[in-house]
Design a protein around this motif. Structure first.
Motif, short mmCIF file in Angstrom:
data_model
loop_
_atom_site.label_atom_id
_atom_site.label_comp_id
_atom_site.label_asym_id
_atom_site.label_seq_id
_atom_site.Cartn_x
_atom_site.Cartn_y
_atom_site.Cartn_z
N LEU A 273 0.83 -1.22 -0.07
CA LEU A 273 -0.06 0.09 0.06
C LEU A 273 0.90 1.52 0.15
O LEU A 273 0.64 2.23 -0.81
CB LEU A 273 -0.94 -0.05 1.15
N ALA A 274 2.05 1.18 0.68
CA ALA A 274 2.74 2.68 0.73
C ALA A 274 3.39 2.67 -0.57
O ALA A 274 3.74 3.85 -0.95
CB ALA A 274 3.79 2.37 1.87
N GLN A 275 3.99 1.70 -1.19
CA GLN A 275 4.52 1.71 -2.49
C GLN A 275 3.66 2.32 -3.60
O GLN A 275 3.96 3.11 -4.19
CB GLN A 275 5.10 0.44 -2.93
N ARG A 276 2.27 1.84 -3.63
CA ARG A 276 1.35 2.33 -4.56
C ARG A 276 1.08 3.86 -4.02
O ARG A 276 1.11 4.46 -4.89
CB ARG A 276 -0.21 1.51 -4.14
N ALA B 149 10.73 13.88 -4.23
CA ALA B 149 10.88 12.76 -3.51
C ALA B 149 9.71 13.06 -2.72
O ALA B 149 8.85 13.94 -2.49
CB ALA B 149 12.02 13.20 -2.36
N THR B 150 9.36 11.61 -1.93
CA THR B 150 8.16 11.68 -1.02
C THR B 150 8.37 10.56 -0.04
O THR B 150 9.50 9.88 -0.13
CB THR B 150 6.98 11.09 -1.89
N ALA B 151 7.62 10.69 1.17
CA ALA B 151 7.92 9.78 2.41
C ALA B 151 6.27 9.53 2.74
O ALA B 151 5.40 10.45 2.70
CB ALA B 151 8.40 10.51 3.43
N VAL B 152 6.19 8.36 2.65
CA VAL B 152 4.63 7.84 2.88
C VAL B 152 4.70 7.01 4.37
O VAL B 152 5.62 6.04 4.36
CB VAL B 152 3.99 7.08 1.62
N THR B 153 3.88 7.37 5.20
CA THR B 153 3.75 6.54 6.37
C THR B 153 2.29 6.15 6.53
O THR B 153 1.22 6.80 6.29
CB THR B 153 4.07 7.61 7.64
N ILE B 154 2.46 4.82 6.70
CA ILE B 154 1.07 4.14 6.99
C ILE B 154 1.12 3.62 8.34
O ILE B 154 1.77 3.15 8.93
CB ILE B 154 0.88 2.78 6.12
#
Length: 129
Positions: free
Chosen positions: A82-85, A98-103
């Motif tokens: 999900l985070a990669q998506r 760039a991005t950072a995604v926190t689940i």
């Protein structure tokens, strides 16, 4: 010799909530649970600051809607998937470098008391997934 490079500007959207059916256990798929997502977008906001035009920056309202749809659709086994998506959809805008995604998965199926399960992935534009 060129001067120092400025650090990137950052837009953060915190606490995007959605009901998803992600997880490896049957009850996670059947019952679902709330997921909370934070995204960090690195970009140069100077063009938008100069023009004062939304078209020259990332529309964070649209990003939030896309993240919400990603949470609530197409169940996956792992929050890593999900985070990669979500990272890929954030990087789809060429202005995002760039991005950072926190689940957050606060209702994860863990048999001991806990506050939250959190995964953060960091991706740069142009990197292979």
């Amino acid at each position: 010799m060129s001067g120092p490079v400025s650090p990137p500007d950052v837009i953060e959207i915190r606490g995007i909530r959605g009901f998803g059916r992600h997880g490896v256990f049957d009850h996670e798929r059947a019952d679902g649970q709330e997921f909370v997502v934070d995204v960090r977008l690195e970009l140069d906001t100077r063009p938008a600051a100069a023009s004062d035009d939304l078209a020259d920056t990332v529309n964070y309202g649209v990003v939030a809607e896309q993240v919400h749809r990603a949470i609530e659709s197409d169940p996956v086994d792992l929050i890593e998937t999900l985070a990669q998506r979500i990272a890929e959809l954030c990087l789809a805008d060429r202005r995002v470098t760039a991005t950072a995604v926190t689940i957050h998965k606060p209702s994860a199926p863990i048999s001991v008391p806990f506050d939250d399960v959190v995964l953060t992935v960091q991706r740069r534009a142009g990197e292979s997934s």
